[in-house]
Scaffold this motif. Structure first.
Motif, PDB file in Angstrom:
ATOM      1  N   ARG A 195     -25.016  -2.119   6.579  1.00  0.00           N
ATOM      2  CA  ARG A 195     -24.333  -3.126   6.914  1.00  0.00           C
ATOM      3  C   ARG A 195     -22.681  -3.487   6.552  1.00  0.00           C
ATOM      4  NH1 ARG A 195     -25.630  -6.371  10.984  1.00  0.00           N
ATOM      5  NH2 ARG A 195     -24.781  -8.075  10.020  1.00  0.00           N
ATOM      6  N   GLY A 233     -21.974  -2.150  12.499  1.00  0.00           N
ATOM      7  CA  GLY A 233     -22.533  -2.698  11.314  1.00  0.00           C
ATOM      8  C   GLY A 233     -21.792  -3.882  10.881  1.00  0.00           C
ATOM      9  N   THR A 234     -20.770  -4.384  11.282  1.00  0.00           N
ATOM     10  CA  THR A 234     -19.665  -5.486  11.337  1.00  0.00           C
ATOM     11  C   THR A 234     -19.992  -6.757  11.869  1.00  0.00           C
ATOM     12  OG1 THR A 234     -17.920  -4.751  12.529  1.00  0.00           O
ATOM     13  CG2 THR A 234     -17.877  -3.886  10.389  1.00  0.00           C
ATOM     14  N   THR A 272     -21.639  -9.800  13.556  1.00  0.00           N
ATOM     15  CA  THR A 272     -22.967  -9.919  13.835  1.00  0.00           C
ATOM     16  C   THR A 272     -23.878  -8.812  14.410  1.00  0.00           C
ATOM     17  OG1 THR A 272     -22.653 -10.691  16.097  1.00  0.00           O
ATOM     18  CG2 THR A 272     -22.371 -12.347  14.377  1.00  0.00           C
ATOM     19  N   SER A 322     -25.510  -4.988  14.729  1.00  0.00           N
ATOM     20  CA  SER A 322     -26.191  -3.896  14.031  1.00  0.00           C
ATOM     21  C   SER A 322     -26.961  -3.238  14.817  1.00  0.00           C
ATOM     22  CB  SER A 322     -27.154  -4.891  13.251  1.00  0.00           C
ATOM     23  OG  SER A 322     -27.976  -4.233  12.512  1.00  0.00           O
TER      24      SER A 322
END
Length: 389
Positions: free
Chosen positions: A56, A82-83, A85, A87
């Motif tokens: 994340r 991963g930044t 919202t 994923s």
């Protein structure tokens, strides 16, 4: 018979030792209104296609060479988002005139075979026979999104419960041959009833998918027990080996369709809906006729109370079969666990008066504009109930 592309995908999977399989979704081809690009890849399988763990707060790019079935080679990128919202992993960058990421590709099977972490063989299979063939050959079943083959690691299932495994081991330990398919379906369902809290009170859509998934787990347990001696013995000839392998593959493919039928029949009985499986009417043999053959043959019986239900694990090609069955019934229903179908194929089905029945959890894999036309299992049951006196 499998296509040359399917046979090549199977060979490369065996040679390289692993493969990732997923059905292409509307999100993958950019028709859901989102800003994502490329084919989604499951986080749980990240070690197969990238050295970058799903961390994340960061984005990562992993360049790869992708060799496609038509000989095309793309310099693609496996991207981790991963930044914010997001994923998720995506494989992107396929260049201009790329033929495998189109709206008509929804529901096709994408296969990623890592020769190395930097070079993949990629295939897209677009017909039911090929999809069945490769799942049988690799010993996997796609029920909920994706599946992976790894010759070094026994197949594992998320959330595997010790209670279910104990029952499955007990069921298989004394077997020396395969029991009837109904025995598999019954044991899988009873294991879920015993071991999964509130299973019987869950929606029938969820029950159906869980039963199909559990039965496959049970089948693989029995297959290892029964086929183990035949696999490790010394074969007399190449023909002897091929006959044994073909017998295993045919059993895997035959089991899947009958398994789904057993679980659908159980849900109809639980809903107290009268039906007849595989009746012979007007020279056709539909999977399910509601309420029965006698009512169908009675010219005075109201047409609005007659239903024909086809049952197909995949239906990209096979949906046309149901249009010819029980011709007195104009509107056909087809229940499938196919994970996505293209808009073009859905239009063809609608034009042929075929209504799809799809478990609710799979609706997200269909083009958004067509989801309201899909029936859930619960809604189909309610539709039939309303038509009954």
């Amino acid at each position: 018979m499998a296509s040359p592309e399917c046979e090549q995908a199977i060979r490369e999977s065996f040679r390289c030792g692993s493969a990732l399989l997923k059905f292409i979704s509307p999100n993958d081809v950019g028709i859901t209104g989102s800003h994502q690009s490329g084919f989604y890849l499951p986080k749980e399988a990240w070690r197969m296609f990238t050295p970058y763990a799903p961390v994340r707060g960061r984005n990562d790019d992993h360049p790869v060479e992708a060799v496609w079935q038509n000989g095309q080679v793309t310099q693609s990128v496996v991207k981790w988002y991963g930044t914010g919202t997001r994923s998720e992993y995506r494989i992107t960058r396929f260049g201009r005139d790329f033929p495998f990421r189109t709206r008509d590709g929804v529901g096709n099977l994408l296969i990623l075979i890592p020769e190395s972490m930097d070079r993949f063989f990629m295939f897209v299979l677009d017909n039911d026979a090929d999809i069945d063939e490769i799942q049988a050959a690799l010993g996997i079943q796609l029920v909920k999104g994706w599946a992976s083959y790894d010759r070094e690691v026994p197949q594992l299932w998320e959330g595997e419960d010790e209670c279910i495994e104990r029952r499955f081991r007990r069921f298989s330990e004394s077997l020396t041959d395969f029991p009837p398919t109904l025995a598999f379906s019954t044991e899988a369902r009873e294991a879920l009833v015993e071991c999964v809290r509130n299973f019987m009170s869950s929606p029938s859509d969820n029950q159906l998918l869980d039963c199909v998934d559990a039965e496959y787990r049970l089948f693989r347990t029995v297959e290892r027990k029964v086929c183990g001696p035949a696999i490790i013995r010394l074969f007399e000839s190449v023909d002897d080996f091929l006959q044994t392998a073909q017998s295993i593959l045919q059993r895997r493919k035959a089991r899947a369709g009958r398994s789904l039928e057993h679980h659908v029949e159980y849900l109809l009985r639980a809903a107290e809906i009268p039906f007849v499986p595989h009746p012979n009417v007007d020279g056709t043999i539909p999977d399910i006729l509601i309420p029965g053959r006698a009512e169908y043959l009675d010219p005075a019986f109201p047409l609005e109370r007659l239903f024909v239900l086809g049952i197909k694990t995949t239906c990209k090609d096979r949906w046309r079969q149901v249009t010819k069955e029980a011709p007195r019934i104009e509107r056909k229903h087809l229940l499938t666990i196919q994970q996505g179908i293209s808009s073009r194929q859905l239009d063809e089905m609608a034009g042929s008066k075929v209504t799809l029945v799809v478990p609710h959890g799979l609706h997200k894999d269909y083009p958004p504009d067509y989801r309201p036309e899909l029936l859930t299992v619960e809604r189909f049951v309610e539709t039939v109930r309303l038509a009954m006196p």
